[in-house]
Design an enzyme around this catalytic site. Sequence first.
Site, PDB file in Angstrom:
ATOM      1  N   CYS A 155       0.816  -1.211   0.000  1.00  0.00           N
ATOM      2  CA  CYS A 155       0.000   0.000   0.000  1.00  0.00           C
ATOM      3  C   CYS A 155       0.848   1.258   0.000  1.00  0.00           C
ATOM      4  CB  CYS A 155      -0.961  -0.001   1.166  1.00  0.00           C
ATOM      5  SG  CYS A 155      -0.162  -0.142   2.756  1.00  0.00           S
ATOM      6  N   HIS A 182      -2.142   0.843   7.099  1.00  0.00           N
ATOM      7  CA  HIS A 182      -2.450   1.109   5.695  1.00  0.00           C
ATOM      8  C   HIS A 182      -1.997   2.527   5.345  1.00  0.00           C
ATOM      9  CE1 HIS A 182      -4.351   0.243   1.963  1.00  0.00           C
ATOM     10  NE2 HIS A 182      -5.273   1.205   2.062  1.00  0.00           N
ATOM     11  N   ASP A 192      -7.948   5.790  -2.612  1.00  0.00           N
ATOM     12  CA  ASP A 192      -7.115   4.679  -2.144  1.00  0.00           C
ATOM     13  C   ASP A 192      -6.649   3.876  -3.345  1.00  0.00           C
ATOM     14  OD1 ASP A 192      -5.795   2.690  -0.938  1.00  0.00           O
ATOM     15  OD2 ASP A 192      -7.435   2.065   0.384  1.00  0.00           O
TER      16      ASP A 192
END
Lengths: 643, 305
Positions: free
Chosen positions: A398, A442, A458
Amino acid sequence: MRDIHWLSATFLLAAAPHLLRMPLWISALVTVIAAIRVLQVRLRFALPRKWLLALIAVAAAGGILLQYRTLFGRDAGVSLLVIMLALKLLETHSRRDGMLLGFLGCFLLVTNFLHSQTIPTALFMLICAWLLLATLIGMQYTGIWPGWRQQLQRSGVLLVQAVPLMAVLFLLFPRVQGPLWGLPQDAYAGLSGLSDNMSPGSLNNLILSYDVAFRAEFKDGKTPDAKDLYWRGPVLWDYDGRTWTAPRLTQSNEDLPETGDLEYTVTLEPHNKRWLFALEFPGQRPPRAIATRDMQLLSFTPVRSRMRYDMTSAIGVAYGADEDRSVLARSLRLPATSNPRTGNFAAELRSRHREDRDLVTAVLNLFRTENFVYTLTPPLLGEHPVDEFLFETRRGFCEHYASAFTVLMRAAGIPARVVTGYQGGEINPVGGYILVRQADAHAWVEVWLENTGWVRVDPTAAVSPARVERGIASALPRSDPLPMFVRGDFAMLQRMRLTWDSITYSWNQWVLGYNPERQRLFLSQLGFSEASWQTISVVLLVFAGIAVLIGAGLALRDLRGVRADPAKRAYERFCRKLAQRGLPRGAAEGPRVFARRATQQRPDLAAAIEDITALYVGLRYAENSSDAETLRRFKQRIRVFKP
Amino acid sequence: MSSQLNAVAEQINGIILGKAHQIRLALACLLARGHLLIEDVPGVGKTTLAHAIATSLGLRFQRIQFTSDLLPADILGISVYNRDTGGFEFHPGPVFTNVVLADEVNRATPRAQSALLEAMEENQVTIEGETRQLPLPFFVIATQNPSYQIGTFPLPESQLDRFLMRIELGYPDAEAERALLKGDNRRDMLLRLQPQLDADGLARLQLEVQQVHASPALLDYLQALVNATRRSPSFAHGLSPRASLALLHGARAWAYMDDRKHVLPEDIQTVLPAVVTHRLNPASETTGTSGSTLAAQLLEEVAIP
C-alpha cells in the site's frame, strides 16, 4: 531446610518472567545462586563468607552498569533487585532473614507489572503470591510441621479473605492520573505503531505484528462496512524523493465540522506517540487532545497508557473546500531531480485530461487495468523509487501505491498528500467490537479538488479491492508471510482467539481502565459527588479505622471473655493485680496451681491469696454456691487485696 | 479421700515404691469405672501393681498371660460335655472375675485381643450365642510392652480407645530403688496384703464419684480442650466424644480422691495426659512427636476460660 526450598522455589518463580527477559548472564547467575543454596542445604557445606558475597554484589552491580549504562530505570533496577535478592538467599541464616526475603519477594512480584498487565500475568502473579504467602506461613512453624497441603490451604484461605479488602481498595483507593511516579523512560521501548515518516518497506514490519493497535465499539452496533473503515493517523506532506515525512506538527486548534453522526468508543493501546485514531473525518476532539488543520487528532502527551475516548465521525465526506493557498502549495511540492519519468508521464496525462477528476480516475484505471500486483514482498527499489515502481517492477504494497499516486498527482498539479493509519479491522462477534491490529496498517492518499475539498483516494483499493473489503489476509498471496491466525484458517481457533480477545478487552476496560474518571463516576453513583482524592482518603481511613476497631473489639472480647460470669471478671482483676507485682497467671494455669505458686513467691500474701482462690473456686466450679452474698464478699476481698 | 481409699493407696505405695502419682491415677481410673492400660518395659512392676490393686480392694483377681497362641476360649471359657448330666456344662474362663490382669496384651493375636474387647465395653460376654453377665465391678488392667519390641501386635486405635487411661510406670528413682533392694520380697508382701475394701464398698464409691459436680465453666474448659484437638493441624484426628467422657469421669474421680465435691480445671489437667496420650496421633508421622508431647502442648495452648 524446608523453608529454604520453599524460598528458593518461590523466588525463582516470582523472578521467572524477569529472568526470561534479562540478559543471559544475569539469569544464569541468579539460577546458579539459587541452585547453590538448595544444594547447600542438602550437602551442608559452608555458605560463602560475607566478603565474597559483597564482592559478587559489587561485581554484579558493575555488570549491570555496563549492560544498561545505568543502575536506575526499569530494566536495570529490576535486574539489580533480582540479583541482590538471590545473593540474600545465600545470606539467609535465621528465620528473620527468611521473612525478610519473603516480603522482598512480594515486592519483586509487583515489579512484573511494570512489564505486562495482561490477564495471564495477573493469574501467574496470583499463583506466585499464593506460594509466597504459603512460604511465609511455613516459616511460622517451629515445631510440628503440618505439611505443605495445610500450608497452601491456609495461604489460600488468607488470600480469599483478603478479596473484600482488595475490592474495596481497588474501587476506593484514590486514583491519580497517570502513574503516581514517572515510569522510567525505557519502560516504553518496544511499543510498536505508526511513525511520522514512511519510506518503501517501512510498513511491512508493522504488517507482521500481531499486536493490537486499538479496539473500537460502535454505538448501537451500527458498524460501517469494512471498506469505509479508514482510521486516520499521521498525515505525511513532505517528500524527499524516497521518504514521506509529517511536518512538525502545528498546534493550530482547528474547529471540527461537528457533522459526525457515527458514534463509537476507541480503546487505544499505548504506542508512545501522540496520534489518536479516528474514522475520517472526526467530528469532535477527545479530551486532552487537539485537532490539526489536516484532521489529525493529537494527544497533549504521548500515549503511554491505555486510553479510552468517545468519538463521532462522518464517513464518506470531503472537507476543506476553502483550503489555504499556502497549504495547497505545500501539497504540490516535489523534489526537483527525482523520478523524472513520473514527471513526464504526469505531463502526458495532464495533456489528455483537463479535469482533475478525470485525471484521478485515469490513474486509478491504470492501476486497475495494467499488470500491478499487491504483495507484501516487493522487490527493492533504487534511486528513483516511484519511476521504478510505476514502469518496471509494478509489485508493491500500500505504501508504494500511495507514494506513487501522490507523486503522480503532484507532478500533474493536483494537491495531494499521503495519509497513514489503519484500514478495516476484525469484527469480534463475541465482544461486539472491532479489533484493529498493527497488521491492519495502511496508507492512502488525499487529493484536493476544486469546489469539493480534500477527497480520499485509495490506490490500493484499485489494485486489490479485496484488501479494503475483506482485509489484509485475503488480499495477499498465500505464500506471503503473515502472523499466525490472521488468516483465520481454523474456525475453532479463530473463535477461541476472538473469545479470548473479548475477555482481554473487558479486562482492559474494567480493570486496567479504571481511571480517575471512572472512579469519580462510581463514587458519584454511591452518593459522593465531586469527591476529591483527599476526601476519598479520609473516607477510606475512617472506614478502615472503624473496621480495625470492630475487629480489635471482637478479639478483645474473646480474650477478656466479656460473656464470662462476674466471678471470672473479678478473679481476672485479682490476677492483674498480681501480674503487676511480677506474678502473671498463665492462660492455662488453674486457680489452685496459680495460688500455690503465688504463695510460694509471696508468703506474706498467702492468707489473702488462699482465701480468694477458695472463694473463686467455690463460686465458679462448685455446685449451688454462686449466691449473691458470696460473690459480693469475693469482690470485696479482691478490692482490698493490695499485693 | 475416704479413709478406705487412703488405706488402699498407702498399702500399694508400700509395695510399688516412688510411684504415688501413677497409683493414684490407677485408682482414679478404677473409680471412674474405666479400664487401665499400663505400658512399659518388662520388670518395672506392672503385674505387681495390678495384683496389689486387686488384693487391696478385696476383689477377685485373675491373670491371663497373653501369648501369640492364646485363643478366645482361653479368656472367655468353654462348654464341655458332661457325661453325668448328659449335657454341656459351661466352664467360665478367667474373665469371670472382678479384676482381670491381661498381661502383655499386645503379644496376643488381634482375635484374642478382641475377645477381651466385648467384655471391656459391655461388661458381658457372648459365648456360643449365650450372653453371660460379668461380675461387678469389672476392671481390666492390661499391660503391654512398648510396641517397638519384637513379637507384638499393636492394639488398634479402636481398642486403645476403650482404655480410660494409659499410664507408664517408668524406672524408680535412686532412692526408691535402694529401698526396693533393701526391702522384703515383693511376692511375699503381696501375699500379706490385707483387703481394705470390698466389691460393695467399691461400687458405693463409684456411685459417689458420679455425683461430683462439674460446673458449666469446667465443661467449657473441657470442650475447649477437645475442640483444640479437633481444630489444630498438629493432630491427625481430634478426640472422640468417648474421650471427652473419659476425661470428665477421670477428672471426677481425681477430684473425689482429693476430697472435693466439684471438679477443678487442675483435675482435668492432671488426668489429661493419662487419658488422651494413647488416643492422640501427630498429624505428620515424620516428626516423631509422641502423644505425650502432644498432650503437654495441648495443655499449654488451651487457656482456661
